[in-house]
Every structure is written in structure tokens, then in C-alpha cells.
Design a protein around this motif. Structure first.
Motif, PDB file in Angstrom:
ATOM      1  N   VAL A   1      25.007-100.529 -67.746  1.00 22.99           N
ATOM      2  CA  VAL A   1      23.977-100.080 -66.707  1.00 22.99           C
ATOM      3  C   VAL A   1      22.642-100.474 -67.148  1.00 22.99           C
ATOM      4  N   ALA A   2      22.362-100.704 -68.486  1.00 20.35           N
ATOM      5  CA  ALA A   2      21.166-101.109 -69.046  1.00 20.35           C
ATOM      6  C   ALA A   2      20.950-102.324 -68.596  1.00 20.35           C
ATOM      7  N   ARG A   3      21.962-103.529 -68.754  1.00 18.90           N
ATOM      8  CA  ARG A   3      22.006-104.781 -68.194  1.00 18.90           C
ATOM      9  C   ARG A   3      21.576-104.927 -66.828  1.00 18.90           C
ATOM     10  N   ASP A   4      22.183-104.323 -66.089  1.00 21.73           N
ATOM     11  CA  ASP A   4      21.911-104.131 -64.524  1.00 21.73           C
ATOM     12  C   ASP A   4      20.639-103.701 -64.092  1.00 21.73           C
ATOM     13  N   ARG A   5      20.199-102.752 -64.821  1.00 21.37           N
ATOM     14  CA  ARG A   5      18.684-102.123 -64.891  1.00 21.37           C
ATOM     15  C   ARG A   5      17.766-103.161 -65.089  1.00 21.37           C
ATOM     16  N   ALA A   6      17.980-103.847 -66.413  1.00 24.42           N
ATOM     17  CA  ALA A   6      17.197-104.935 -66.918  1.00 24.42           C
ATOM     18  C   ALA A   6      17.010-106.093 -65.769  1.00 24.42           C
ATOM     19  N   LEU A   7      18.145-106.311 -64.996  1.00 25.18           N
ATOM     20  CA  LEU A   7      18.104-107.534 -64.210  1.00 25.18           C
ATOM     21  C   LEU A   7      17.198-107.087 -63.001  1.00 25.18           C
ATOM     22  N   LYS A   8      17.174-105.769 -62.711  1.00 22.98           N
ATOM     23  CA  LYS A   8      16.458-105.579 -61.540  1.00 22.98           C
ATOM     24  C   LYS A   8      14.938-104.928 -61.668  1.00 22.98           C
ATOM     25  N   ASP A   9      14.553-104.910 -63.194  1.00 21.21           N
ATOM     26  CA  ASP A   9      13.257-104.587 -63.515  1.00 21.21           C
ATOM     27  C   ASP A   9      12.338-105.594 -63.105  1.00 21.21           C
ATOM     28  N   GLU A  10      11.508-105.365 -62.291  1.00 22.78           N
ATOM     29  CA  GLU A  10      10.468-106.208 -61.728  1.00 22.78           C
ATOM     30  C   GLU A  10       9.353-106.729 -62.710  1.00 22.78           C
ATOM     31  N   SER A  11       9.285-105.970 -63.774  1.00 26.89           N
ATOM     32  CA  SER A  11       8.213-105.990 -64.629  1.00 26.89           C
ATOM     33  C   SER A  11       8.760-107.028 -65.855  1.00 26.89           C
ATOM     34  N   LEU A  12      10.066-107.275 -65.735  1.00 29.49           N
ATOM     35  CA  LEU A  12      10.529-107.986 -66.794  1.00 29.49           C
ATOM     36  C   LEU A  12      10.196-109.737 -66.783  1.00 29.49           C
ATOM     37  N   SER A  13       9.737-110.534 -67.798  1.00 35.01           N
ATOM     38  CA  SER A  13       9.268-111.755 -67.432  1.00 35.01           C
ATOM     39  C   SER A  13      10.469-112.759 -67.188  1.00 35.01           C
ATOM     40  N   GLU A  14      10.178-113.730 -66.590  1.00 36.52           N
ATOM     41  CA  GLU A  14      10.885-114.422 -66.120  1.00 36.52           C
ATOM     42  C   GLU A  14      12.014-115.242 -67.402  1.00 36.52           C
TER      43      GLU A  14
END
Length: 159
Positions: free
Chosen positions: A81-94
Motif C-alpha cells: 500500500v505504501a509503494r502504491d501510494r508513493a507512486l500516486k503521490d504528485e508531490s514526489l520528485s521524478e
């Protein structure tokens, strides 16, 4: 001391920090240098060199996790779930996004089933370090804001 398998440290550092998957690096090394690397070797290399962790930091995983609980199914699902959320997090840098391994079809199916079961049971996950199982499902309350409820020393630190 055995000779290092690493032919070019700067090159390998760049590949790892760019988010290249270990399997991709292994294939390139095989083709370019004729050397067979292993994922564990790359993980140890990354750690020794102080390169960024490939593991997603999340408030879903409790702090002070007992070693006996590290292989538990519920923990595996929380990490998915954490990985899935991280991939969908728009604030995460490329750059950071490249470090997060996308879920495989099997992982996605397992995670979806886990979340559906939690919702159907109207439950959340809690962690009790001093118990044999560690992770438990407990009834959701109005105070629960996510799929986990941790208190005390196991409450994750907000980053």
C-alpha cells in the motif's frame, strides 16, 4: 580480499540513484562487462556507499518493529500500500518516483484483496510488539483516519 566486481563506481552510483532497477543493472553489467551481479550485492553496495534507500518510507509501517514480525503478511501488505501510494503521490520528485518499484500484477491483486477485506470487515491494522503475531485487525472507530492505528512508541513519525 577478493577483487571487486564493480568496474566503475561512479557509473554504478549513477545507475542506482537514477532509480534503475537492480535487474536492469544486472543485465547491463552482464552485457557490458561479462560480470554476473546479484541483487543482494547491489543492495549491500548501495548501503555501504550511503546511496538513497530504495524502500518507501511510510507512516503505515510501525517504528520499533520486532525482528520476529518482519515477515508477516500484514506487514507485506502495508508495504505494498505504501509503494502504491508513493507512486500516486504528485508531490514526489521524478527522481524519487524512479526509486519506487511499481507493483507487479500479482502484488496489485494481493493488495486490492487485502484492502477489500479490511473495508468489508470495517477494520484497521494495529501492532502490538509484545505479542506472538504482532499485527492484528481491530474494529474501525471514528478516530481512525487510515488503515492503521498505532499508539505509543510504535506510532510512525511524520516526515
Amino acid at each position: 580480499m577478493p577483487k571487486s566486481l564493480v568496474q566503475n563506481h561512479q557509473e554504478l552510483d549513477e545507475w542506482i540513484t537514477s532509480g534503475m532497477l537492480y535487474n536492469e543493472i544486472i543485465e547491463i553489467y552482464r552485457e557490458k562487462y561479462g560480470i554476473e551481479l546479484k541483487p543482494a550485492m547491489l543492495a549491500n553496495y548501495r548501503k555501504r556507499r550511503g546511496l538513497p534507500s530504495r524502500q518507501v518510507r511510510s507512516n503505515l509501517v510501525p517504528r520499533n518493529l520486532e525482528p520476529v514480525h518482519r515477515g508477516r503478511y500484514i506487514l507485506d501488505m502495508l508495504r505494498l500500500v505504501a509503494r502504491d501510494r508513493a507512486l500516486k503521490d504528485e508531490s514526489l520528485s521524478e527522481t524519487d518516483r524512479k526509486l519506487v518499484k511499481p507493483l507487479s500484477e500479482r502484488e496489485q491483486t494481493r493488495m486490492d484483496a487485502f484492502l477489500e477485506n479490511l473495508a468489508a470487515a470495517d477494520a484497521v491494522v494495529t501492532y502490538e510488539a509484545d505479542t506472538e503475531d504482532g499485527f492484528y485487525y481491530v474494529p474501525r472507530t471514528e478516530a481512525d483516519q487510515d488503515i492503521v492505528r498505532y499508539v505509543g512508541i510504535h506510532a510512525p513519525v511524520d516526515e
